[in-house]
Design an enzyme around this catalytic site. Structure first.
Site, short mmCIF file in Angstrom:
data_model
loop_
_atom_site.label_atom_id
_atom_site.label_comp_id
_atom_site.label_asym_id
_atom_site.label_seq_id
_atom_site.Cartn_x
_atom_site.Cartn_y
_atom_site.Cartn_z
N ARG A 171 69.33 16.93 50.04
CA ARG A 171 68.88 15.81 50.96
C ARG A 171 68.45 14.65 50.33
NH1 ARG A 171 67.02 17.45 56.34
NH2 ARG A 171 65.54 16.26 56.15
N ARG A 175 69.15 8.64 41.99
CA ARG A 175 69.75 7.39 41.62
C ARG A 175 69.54 7.01 40.45
NH1 ARG A 175 67.15 5.15 46.38
NH2 ARG A 175 68.58 5.69 48.18
N ARG A 248 59.27 27.93 59.20
CA ARG A 248 57.97 27.56 58.48
C ARG A 248 57.06 26.80 59.71
NH1 ARG A 248 55.89 29.62 54.69
NH2 ARG A 248 54.95 27.68 53.49
N ARG A 279 51.32 16.98 51.79
CA ARG A 279 51.36 15.45 51.77
C ARG A 279 50.30 14.97 52.52
NH1 ARG A 279 57.50 14.82 54.42
NH2 ARG A 279 56.96 15.82 56.24
N GLU A 299 49.09 17.62 55.61
CA GLU A 299 49.94 18.57 56.10
C GLU A 299 49.88 19.75 55.44
OE1 GLU A 299 53.92 17.38 56.54
OE2 GLU A 299 53.29 15.56 57.60
N TYR A 347 68.38 22.48 60.32
CA TYR A 347 67.54 21.49 59.83
C TYR A 347 68.04 20.22 60.23
CZ TYR A 347 64.55 20.04 55.80
OH TYR A 347 63.62 19.29 54.97
N ASP A 349 68.06 16.19 61.48
CA ASP A 349 67.44 15.30 61.72
C ASP A 349 67.76 14.45 63.00
OD1 ASP A 349 65.82 14.86 59.37
OD2 ASP A 349 67.51 13.98 58.12
P1 FAD Z 1 62.07 19.60 69.46
O1 FAD Z 1 61.53 18.31 69.27
O2 FAD Z 1 61.41 20.74 68.82
O3 FAD Z 1 61.73 20.01 71.08
C1 FAD Z 1 62.00 21.30 71.75
C2 FAD Z 1 60.98 21.36 72.81
O4 FAD Z 1 61.29 22.34 73.54
C3 FAD Z 1 59.39 21.25 72.41
O5 FAD Z 1 58.81 20.07 73.12
C4 FAD Z 1 59.13 22.46 72.99
O6 FAD Z 1 57.74 22.40 73.28
C5 FAD Z 1 59.78 22.85 73.83
N1 FAD Z 1 60.23 24.35 74.48
C6 FAD Z 1 60.49 25.27 73.50
N2 FAD Z 1 60.68 26.65 74.29
C7 FAD Z 1 60.39 26.30 75.63
C8 FAD Z 1 60.11 27.07 76.51
N3 FAD Z 1 60.26 28.42 76.53
N4 FAD Z 1 59.75 26.62 77.83
C9 FAD Z 1 59.65 25.18 78.02
N5 FAD Z 1 59.85 24.15 76.74
C10 FAD Z 1 60.09 24.77 75.85
N6 FAD Z 1 64.02 13.74 61.39
C11 FAD Z 1 64.26 12.45 61.07
O7 FAD Z 1 65.42 11.90 61.56
N7 FAD Z 1 63.23 11.84 60.39
C12 FAD Z 1 62.13 12.29 59.94
O8 FAD Z 1 61.48 11.64 58.99
C13 FAD Z 1 61.86 13.76 60.32
N8 FAD Z 1 60.59 14.11 60.17
C14 FAD Z 1 60.41 15.49 60.48
C15 FAD Z 1 58.99 15.98 60.12
C16 FAD Z 1 58.58 17.16 60.58
C17 FAD Z 1 57.34 17.73 59.93
C18 FAD Z 1 59.63 17.74 61.22
C19 FAD Z 1 59.02 19.18 61.77
C20 FAD Z 1 60.95 17.39 61.64
C21 FAD Z 1 60.96 16.32 61.41
N9 FAD Z 1 62.23 15.86 61.55
C22 FAD Z 1 62.68 14.32 61.32
C23 FAD Z 1 63.24 16.39 62.80
C24 FAD Z 1 63.04 15.88 64.02
O9 FAD Z 1 61.62 16.39 64.73
C25 FAD Z 1 63.91 16.57 64.93
O10 FAD Z 1 65.18 16.35 64.57
C26 FAD Z 1 63.82 16.40 66.61
O11 FAD Z 1 62.68 16.38 66.98
C27 FAD Z 1 64.62 17.88 67.20
O12 FAD Z 1 64.44 17.60 68.56
P2 FAD Z 1 64.86 18.68 69.61
O13 FAD Z 1 64.79 18.37 70.76
O14 FAD Z 1 65.88 19.61 69.07
O15 FAD Z 1 63.59 19.78 69.14
N1 UDP Z 2 60.89 17.86 47.87
C1 UDP Z 2 60.36 17.79 46.76
N2 UDP Z 2 59.37 17.06 46.20
C2 UDP Z 2 59.11 16.30 46.82
C3 UDP Z 2 59.47 15.96 48.15
C4 UDP Z 2 60.50 16.72 48.32
O1 UDP Z 2 60.61 18.87 45.64
O2 UDP Z 2 58.13 15.09 46.62
C5 UDP Z 2 62.07 18.60 48.23
C6 UDP Z 2 61.37 19.72 48.96
O3 UDP Z 2 62.00 21.04 48.73
C7 UDP Z 2 61.59 19.37 50.32
C8 UDP Z 2 63.17 18.73 50.08
O4 UDP Z 2 62.85 18.04 48.94
O5 UDP Z 2 61.95 20.52 51.36
C9 UDP Z 2 63.45 17.70 51.28
O6 UDP Z 2 62.38 16.86 51.41
P1 UDP Z 2 62.35 16.02 52.73
O7 UDP Z 2 61.42 14.84 52.57
O8 UDP Z 2 63.68 15.64 53.21
O9 UDP Z 2 61.60 16.97 53.62
P2 UDP Z 2 61.31 16.99 55.03
O10 UDP Z 2 61.01 15.53 55.61
O11 UDP Z 2 62.26 17.68 55.79
O12 UDP Z 2 59.91 17.38 55.17
#
Ligand code: FAD
Ligand code: UDP
Length: 365
Positions: A171, A175, A248, A279, A299, A347, A349
């Protein structure tokens, strides 16, 4: 039936579907078990700072169509993600690029960096990386792997790097130029005013019931709509009858500090194993904030257990094959469609979630 669609989950996937369905004249009831909309992209304003309650979210995409779509619901700022990796007292730029290599080895040219990496892995003879460790070593060599990847990844995933799939590390861009942009995508930014507002706009016109768990009220809710869009955990939907998929979870420790600037960057990764968190996010820097105080979140990554929030699907072989069994079951459903990060155990975005919701809309509406 009172509604055309029952949408389970007010996250991004459910909200995009609700919006498109409404445009086609369909009626939707959205149920959300949390006390707020927006799922994991939920942001909340605290003293003028947009706090990313479920982890830092940076919008990035290469798809013009998706960029134009989200820009209909928000104006994006010019933020470019450039995290810092901290290993003990050494600071490195991410993603892995000439700034990282120059700091690591005191070198200047791409040729020097490539030679060091090649020398460090010459004895390993990796031709086709079978896991994350082999993938990382073959890309960046031993030093970068040991200092910036191994500890961080094992904290984040709670598994040995040899037991994780190679794609996780792919991911990240690699560079041999001096460029700290964490993403290669053409479009990137943070929505001014936060993500929650985007979801609010998407959900306009749909009926939303918060604090409502679909699985606890299934009989009543199923009777209200012709079709169901389900964005929760697919294994939970089936009461884990085929086995439990692994996720996770993350715990966020958030505090407000009486200082203007804590770490000088939105994201600092702590890559050594000994520091318990992965982080620290300083939220104001996503929006170039100048408020007198600041808000930071540490986190802590943990193994998901029933009752926790599932954040990341663990897409290894074992889970992917279990998911395939659930998927086969799901495909035999006549009125329920699974989607989103949890419903499809991917996984994803945000841009991919929007794209897959729009694909579903094309098929379904
Ligand atoms: P969710 O946002 O999980 O929504 C699902 C919803 O369903 C939740 O609100 C949940 O409460 C609800 N639900 C589940 N079960 C039930 C039930 N039985 N009844 C009623 N409601 C229910 N993407 C990026 O593009 N850039 C980023 O920088 C990025 N950073 C991230 C960092 C973290 C820590 C995480 C975890 C994800 C990150 N993502 C990022 C991914 C992004 O969060 C997801 O792509 C997006 O939120 C997914 O949307 P979703 O609707 O599929 O799921
Ligand atoms: N990663 C790492 N070191 C860092 C940042 C990321 O080894 O400082 C690895 C780690 O395995 C992570 C993956 O790269 O799960 C993808 O990173 P990303 O920032 O995309 O993670 P996310 O935004 O999904 O938390």
């Amino acid at each position: 039936m009172k509604y055309d669609y029952l949408i389970v989950g007010a996250g991004l996937f459910g909200a995009v579907f609700a919006h498109e369905a409404k445009k086609k004249g369909k009626t939707c009831l959205v149920v959300e078990k949390r006390g707020h909309i927006a799922g994991n992209i939920y942001t909340e304003e605290v003293h003028g700072i947009q706090v990313h309650r479920y982890g830092a979210h940076i919008f990035h995409t290469s798809e013009k169509r998706i960029w134009e779509y989200v820009n209909r619901f928000a104006e994006f700022n010019q933020y470019i993600n450039s995290p810092i990796a901290r290993w003990r007292d050494e600071l490195y730029n991410l993603p892995f690029n000439m700034n990282t290599f120059s700091k690591m080895w005191g070198i200047v040219t791409p040729e020097e960096a490539q030679k060091i990496i090649a020398d460090q892995i010459a004895d390993l003879h990796i031709t086709k990386p079978r896991n994350l460790e082999e993938q990382a070593l073959s890309l960046v060599g031993r030093d970068v792997y040991e200092k910036l990847i191994k500890g961080y990844t094992e904290k984040q995933w709670g598994r040995d790097c040899r037991d994780l799939p190679a794609f996780i590390i792919k991911r990240l861009p690699l560079r041999f130029t001096y460029d700290n942009n964490y993403f290669n995508d053409r479009y990137q930014g943070i929505p001014m005013g936060g993500y929650t507002r985007i979801v609010e706009k998407l959900l306009e016109g749909a009926e939303v019931r918060l604090n409502t768990d679909y699985l606890a009220n299934r009989a009543e809710l199923d009777g209200q709509a012709d079709r169901v869009i389900y964005t929760g955990m697919i294994d939970q939907f089936y009461d884990y009858c085929l086995g439990v998929l692994e996720y996770r979870s993350v715990r966020f420790e958030t505090e407000e500090l009486e200082q203007e600037n804590y770490q000088g960057n939105a994201v600092v990764n702590y890559t050594e194993r000994e520091v318990p968190y992965t982080r620290i996010i300083e939220h104001k820097h996503f929006e170039f904030g100048k408020q007198p105080t600041t808000i930071i979140s540490r986190e802590y990554s943990s193994e998901w257990k029933k009752g926790d929030e599932p954040y990341y699907p663990v897409n290894n072989e074992k889970n992917d094959s279990l998911y395939a069994e659930y998927k086969a079951k799901a495909e035999s459903e006549s009125r329920i469609i699974f989607g989103g990060r949890l419903g499809s155990y991917r996984y994803y975005d945000m841009d991919k979630v929007i794209a897959s919701a729009l694909e579903l809309c094309e098929r379904e509406l």
